[in-house]
Design a protein around this motif. Structure first.
Motif, mmCIF file in Angstrom:
data_model
loop_
_atom_site.group_PDB
_atom_site.id
_atom_site.type_symbol
_atom_site.label_atom_id
_atom_site.label_comp_id
_atom_site.label_asym_id
_atom_site.label_seq_id
_atom_site.Cartn_x
_atom_site.Cartn_y
_atom_site.Cartn_z
ATOM 1 N N UNK A 133 0.824 -1.203 0.000
ATOM 2 C CA UNK A 133 0.000 0.000 0.000
ATOM 3 C C UNK A 133 0.862 1.258 0.000
ATOM 4 N N UNK A 134 2.131 1.126 0.298
ATOM 5 C CA UNK A 134 3.058 2.258 0.300
ATOM 6 C C UNK A 134 3.739 2.339 -1.065
ATOM 7 N N UNK A 135 3.045 2.930 -1.992
ATOM 8 C CA UNK A 135 3.487 3.000 -3.381
ATOM 9 C C UNK A 135 3.574 4.463 -3.790
ATOM 10 N N UNK A 136 4.664 4.830 -4.444
ATOM 11 C CA UNK A 136 4.852 6.194 -4.904
ATOM 12 C C UNK A 136 4.514 6.279 -6.386
ATOM 13 N N UNK A 137 3.705 7.244 -6.742
ATOM 14 C CA UNK A 137 3.297 7.464 -8.122
ATOM 15 C C UNK A 137 4.105 8.623 -8.675
ATOM 16 N N UNK A 138 4.772 8.406 -9.808
ATOM 17 C CA UNK A 138 5.608 9.421 -10.436
ATOM 18 C C UNK A 138 5.089 9.649 -11.843
ATOM 19 N N UNK A 139 4.774 10.899 -12.168
ATOM 20 C CA UNK A 139 4.351 11.258 -13.518
ATOM 21 C C UNK A 139 5.597 11.740 -14.264
ATOM 22 N N UNK A 140 5.899 11.083 -15.389
ATOM 23 C CA UNK A 140 7.104 11.421 -16.145
ATOM 24 C C UNK A 140 6.745 12.153 -17.427
ATOM 25 N N UNK A 141 7.639 13.030 -17.824
ATOM 26 C CA UNK A 141 7.486 13.755 -19.082
ATOM 27 C C UNK A 141 8.569 13.232 -20.015
ATOM 28 N N UNK A 142 8.189 12.758 -21.150
ATOM 29 C CA UNK A 142 9.150 12.153 -22.070
ATOM 30 C C UNK A 142 9.154 10.651 -21.912
ATOM 31 N N UNK A 143 10.085 10.007 -22.607
ATOM 32 C CA UNK A 143 10.153 8.553 -22.595
ATOM 33 C C UNK A 143 11.101 8.099 -21.486
ATOM 34 N N UNK A 144 10.544 7.566 -20.415
ATOM 35 C CA UNK A 144 11.333 7.106 -19.280
ATOM 36 C C UNK A 144 12.167 5.881 -19.641
ATOM 37 N N UNK A 145 11.661 5.019 -20.513
ATOM 38 C CA UNK A 145 12.395 3.806 -20.892
ATOM 39 C C UNK A 145 13.675 4.126 -21.638
ATOM 40 N N UNK A 146 13.651 5.144 -22.491
ATOM 41 C CA UNK A 146 14.871 5.548 -23.201
ATOM 42 C C UNK A 146 15.898 6.107 -22.227
ATOM 43 N N UNK A 147 15.446 6.911 -21.269
ATOM 44 C CA UNK A 147 16.347 7.447 -20.254
ATOM 45 C C UNK A 147 16.960 6.321 -19.431
ATOM 46 N N UNK A 148 16.167 5.361 -19.072
ATOM 47 C CA UNK A 148 16.651 4.230 -18.295
ATOM 48 C C UNK A 148 17.660 3.404 -19.093
ATOM 49 N N UNK A 149 17.359 3.146 -20.350
ATOM 50 C CA UNK A 149 18.272 2.357 -21.190
ATOM 51 C C UNK A 149 19.586 3.095 -21.422
ATOM 52 N N UNK A 150 19.517 4.419 -21.520
ATOM 53 C CA UNK A 150 20.728 5.207 -21.733
ATOM 54 C C UNK A 150 21.648 5.169 -20.519
ATOM 55 N N UNK A 151 21.081 5.241 -19.338
ATOM 56 C CA UNK A 151 21.887 5.260 -18.116
ATOM 57 C C UNK A 151 22.159 3.869 -17.558
ATOM 58 N N UNK A 152 21.655 2.845 -18.197
ATOM 59 C CA UNK A 152 21.820 1.478 -17.700
ATOM 60 C C UNK A 152 23.280 1.043 -17.713
ATOM 61 N N UNK A 153 24.008 1.376 -18.764
ATOM 62 C CA UNK A 153 25.417 0.976 -18.873
ATOM 63 C C UNK A 153 26.322 1.873 -18.056
ATOM 64 N N UNK A 154 25.916 3.107 -17.828
ATOM 65 C CA UNK A 154 26.769 4.064 -17.123
ATOM 66 C C UNK A 154 26.790 3.839 -15.611
ATOM 67 N N UNK A 155 25.660 3.474 -15.031
ATOM 68 C CA UNK A 155 25.540 3.380 -13.589
ATOM 69 C C UNK A 155 25.271 1.942 -13.186
ATOM 70 N N UNK A 156 26.013 1.469 -12.176
ATOM 71 C CA UNK A 156 25.822 0.100 -11.696
ATOM 72 C C UNK A 156 24.539 -0.035 -10.883
ATOM 73 N N UNK A 157 24.290 0.909 -9.985
ATOM 74 C CA UNK A 157 23.133 0.830 -9.091
ATOM 75 C C UNK A 157 22.022 1.764 -9.547
ATOM 76 N N UNK A 158 21.588 1.596 -10.766
ATOM 77 C CA UNK A 158 20.560 2.492 -11.315
ATOM 78 C C UNK A 158 19.209 2.273 -10.651
#
Length: 152
Positions: free
Chosen positions: A126-151
């Motif tokens: 029940x303790x869930x945080x809702x985040x509204x994103x602007x733009x494509x979050x999946x592209x941002x995640x894929x871009x930073x996936x290789x750069x950061x170990x603990x993304x």
């Protein structure tokens, strides 16, 4: 003497029955090492004509393995959770979800059904945080996936 033998047989059969029912010979499938908790879901609208949503998550969050983003186009959130289990070798459990990233365009159409689905699922906290994103979050995640170990 007959009474003693009958009582002994009853006690013996009762103890064997209790022992047989209490011990299961089949192995348990949900070992802690074989379960991967889902930390977040990213939800985007798939389009108004088909009514589907695109749901993504990052796996594996716990073990030392190359992390990757799993993405599915589904009609229901529960269908997405089952689809992730078909695509990944460990069982993904939704009980650890803490973040729900929702695309702004999808959020403008209404979040009532999405929030009702998440809040009525007993496996999701029940303790869930809702985040509204602007733009494509999946592209941002894929871009930073290789750069950061603990993304995650």
């Amino acid at each position: 003497m007959k009474r003693f033998v009958r009582a002994t047989l009853m006690l013996l059969s009762f103890s064997l029955l209790t022992f047989a029912c209490g011990c299961v010979l089949l192995p348990e499938n949900n070992m802690i090492e074989e379960i991967t908790p889902i930390i977040f879901w990213s939800v985007q609208g798939g389009g108004e004509e088909d009514g589907k949503i695109t749901i993504s998550t990052l796996v594996p969050p716990l073990i030392k393995e190359k992390k990757r983003v799993l993405t599915l186009k589904v009609s229901l959130l529960n269908e997405g959770n089952k689809g992730f289990n078909l695509n990944y070798y460990n069982e993904l459990k939704a009980g650890q979800i803490r973040l729900l990233f929702v695309d702004e365009a999808y959020a403008k159409r209404g979040l009532t059904r999405l929030i009702n689905t998440v809040l009525t699922d007993p496996n999701i906290s029940q303790r869930l945080y809702l985040v509204i994103t602007k733009g494509n979050f999946n592209e941002l995640l894929a871009k930073h996936l290789d750069e950061t170990d603990n993304i995650d």
